[in-house]
Design an enzyme around this catalytic site. Structure first.
Site, mmCIF file in Angstrom:
data_model
loop_
_atom_site.group_PDB
_atom_site.id
_atom_site.type_symbol
_atom_site.label_atom_id
_atom_site.label_comp_id
_atom_site.label_asym_id
_atom_site.label_seq_id
_atom_site.Cartn_x
_atom_site.Cartn_y
_atom_site.Cartn_z
ATOM 1 C CD GLU A 68 44.366 3.575 5.105
ATOM 2 O OE1 GLU A 68 44.613 2.363 5.127
ATOM 3 O OE2 GLU A 68 43.770 3.947 5.903
ATOM 4 C CG ASP A 71 41.646 -2.570 5.925
ATOM 5 O OD1 ASP A 71 42.374 -2.543 6.809
ATOM 6 O OD2 ASP A 71 41.490 -1.748 5.016
ATOM 7 C CG HIS A 122 43.525 1.521 1.596
ATOM 8 N ND1 HIS A 122 44.176 0.223 2.155
ATOM 9 C CD2 HIS A 122 42.528 1.575 2.606
ATOM 10 C CE1 HIS A 122 43.574 -0.299 3.297
ATOM 11 N NE2 HIS A 122 42.576 0.705 3.337
ATOM 12 C CG HIS A 145 44.958 -3.683 10.431
ATOM 13 N ND1 HIS A 145 45.078 -2.579 10.912
ATOM 14 C CD2 HIS A 145 44.343 -3.400 9.377
ATOM 15 C CE1 HIS A 145 44.975 -1.655 10.172
ATOM 16 N NE2 HIS A 145 44.183 -2.164 9.114
HETATM 17 N N1 DTR Z 1 41.734 3.031 9.069
HETATM 18 C C1 DTR Z 1 41.319 1.892 8.207
HETATM 19 C C2 DTR Z 1 40.008 1.336 8.619
HETATM 20 C C3 DTR Z 1 38.950 2.250 9.305
HETATM 21 C C4 DTR Z 1 38.748 2.202 10.774
HETATM 22 N N2 DTR Z 1 37.925 3.350 10.927
HETATM 23 C C5 DTR Z 1 37.282 3.701 9.673
HETATM 24 C C6 DTR Z 1 36.306 4.684 9.501
HETATM 25 C C7 DTR Z 1 36.202 4.993 8.129
HETATM 26 C C8 DTR Z 1 37.046 4.365 7.041
HETATM 27 C C9 DTR Z 1 37.964 3.204 7.441
HETATM 28 C C10 DTR Z 1 38.301 3.223 8.543
HETATM 29 C C11 DTR Z 1 42.153 1.059 7.555
HETATM 30 O O1 DTR Z 1 42.727 0.086 8.365
HETATM 31 O O2 DTR Z 1 42.411 0.934 6.551
HETATM 32 ZN ZN ZN Z 2 43.684 -1.019 7.531
HETATM 33 ZN ZN ZN Z 3 41.528 0.102 4.914
#
Ligand code: DTR
Ligand code: ZN
Ligand code: ZN
Ligand code: CA
Length: 438
Positions: A171, A137, A125, A287
């Site tokens: 995402e 991220d 993403h 984040h």
């Molecule tokens: N939710 C995703 C970050 C994230 C947290 N746990 C996992 C496990 C596998 C892949 C991603 C993630 C985000 O904040 O984009």
């Molecule tokens: Zn994220």
């Molecule tokens: Zn992410």
């Protein structure tokens, strides 16, 4: 040319002896090796991946500090990635959708070629949260698969499978973009995807090395890579639903991927095997506004980017372009000293479809004590002469050389000849062998 009598006699003797043992007929068709080894996966240059992250950071800085869905920074990020892929020869598609009242964008890039019924897809993403630039991220995953795609282009890879790459929007709003893509993919297209590889946060500053434990073949591929590095891995256990592989998995598509950790805390045992700081989150800026270019562990990003390339090359079953058909004549043909006539060594080519290619390869092996005497030509079945060597090289011995000839105007089948003339007195030699490859 000027050489001692003993050396010339020795040369003549060598020719006579050699003539006794050479094979007398042109060799039959030399088939390409049955199992050509797959090309080695490339090292993905960390500097290139980080250069993409620098661009994404600049984009966020210039657009209110983030690259979030519905914001200018996200569309600018998509435009950056798309431009790189278009320039590298990918077929790109921008897919739009609406979420929370704003237009979202997925970018799909297909590498031309490969089996259209067996697609290997890699995805990340590209959106950040509104709080920050989202460099780990998920600039990290997005930049790593971008650079892998560019490496595919640089290599001119011709994998067995069709390679596809995806950059997802929204995402952070609940995998909206990837869900939209999968939900709008016709069933027949879904079944063609042999595997989806997901990369979301792969450069965490206090990194772990986690491998998704969904499809066993994909999982083992990544584990093999890390085993080769001597880096232990753990299974990603934060839950299947937390990134863009989830909609693919729900559609029955084999999935896998890599993860370097988010807000969970690194244990003492993990710090023991991976280094870093126990009792601290894998990514303390998860984040947050501090998820900037400084929020990256270079070693983790480098290793994970190389692991992506390893998986794409391996699972894509990249095999080299099989060499063309080749034909060889190993019969020795004496070359009379000047002013003797030219001699030739014939090869009868058959079973090749169409014309010779623009990159017809001619391997020449001539034993001679003065290569500057020689004029060497390739003569096509219709008599067209292609000069390969015209007396260069002076007094150096022998002419063992590979030439590439644009013989695309010549029908391949027929009798090709290597024609050699010794154009200067003294020094003699013989055609040892020659080969033509289409
Ligand atoms: N939710 C995703 C970050 C994230 C947290 N746990 C996992 C496990 C596998 C892949 C991603 C993630 C985000 O904040 O984009
Ligand atoms: Zn994220
Ligand atoms: Zn992410
Ligand atoms: Ca000579």
């Amino acid at each position: 040319m000027s050489m001692s009598v003993s050396r010339r006699l020795a040369a003549v003797t060598a020719i006579a002896v050699a003539g006794l043992f050479a094979s007398t007929a042109p060799a039959a068709l030399a088939a390409p090796p049955a199992h050509a080894a797959a090309p080695t996966p490339p090292d993905i240059p960390l500097a290139n991946v980080k250069a993409h992250l620098t661009q994404l950071q600049s984009i966020a800085t210039a657009n209110g500090g983030n690259r979030a869905h519905g914001r200018a920074g996200y569309k600018a990020s998509i435009d950056y990635v798309k431009a790189k892929l278009d320039a590298a020869g990918f077929t790109t598609t921008l897919q739009t959708f609406t979420s929370s009242g704003a237009t979202g964008y997925n970018l799909i890039a297909d590498w031309p070629g490969g089996d259209p019924n067996s697609v290997l897809m890699s995805g990340s993403h590209l959106d950040s949260v509104t709080a920050g630039p989202g460099i780990n991220d998920n600039g990290s995953g997005s930049a790593a698969i971008l650079e892998t795609a560019l490496a595919v282009s640089r290599a001119g890879l011709q994998p067995t499978k069709h390679l596809r790459f995806g950059w997802w929007g929204a995402e952070e709003l609940g995998m909206v973009g990837s869900k939209y893509y999968v939900n709008n993919l016709p069933a027949a297209e879904k079944t063609k995807i042999s595997g989806y590889l997901n990369f979301d946060m792969i450069g965490s500053p206090n990194p772990g090395y986690f491998v998704y434990d969904d499809d066993p073949t994909i999982e083992q591929t990544f584990k093999n890579y890390y085993a080769g590095l001597g880096v232990p891995t753990e299974i990603e256990t934060e839950g299947d639903g937390r990134s863009d592989h989830a909609p693919f998995k729900s559609a029955g598509i084999p999935v896998g991927g890599l993860f370097s950790g988010a807000d969970y805390t690194k244990t003492a045992a993990q710090a023991q095997k991976w280094g870093g700081t126990s009792g601290q989150a894998f990514d303390r800026c998860y984040h947050s506004s501090c998820d900037t270019s400084a929020n990256i562990n270079d070693t983790a990003l480098d290793r994970n980017a190389d692991a992506i390339a390893y998986a794409v090359w391996t699972l894509g079953a990249a095999t080299p372009v099989p060499p063309g058909q080749s034909f060889e004549n190993t019969a020795d043909v004496s070359i009379p000293d000047s002013p003797g006539a030219a001699v030739n060594s014939p090869i009868t080519v058959s079973g090749v479809t169409g014309n010779a290619p623009a990159t017809t390869k001619v391997d020449v092996n001539i034993v001679h004590t003065y290569r500057g005497d020689l004029v060497v030509d390739l003569v096509a079945p219709d008599g067209t002469v292609y000069n390969l060597h015209n007396r260069s090289g002076g007094s150096a011995d022998n002419l063992v050389q590979t030439y590439t000839v644009n013989a695309s105007s010549e029908v391949a089948n027929g009798v090709w000849k290597l024609q050699v003339k010794d154009a200067a007195a003294q020094d003699v030699g013989y055609i040892n062998s020659w080969k033509i490859t289409f």
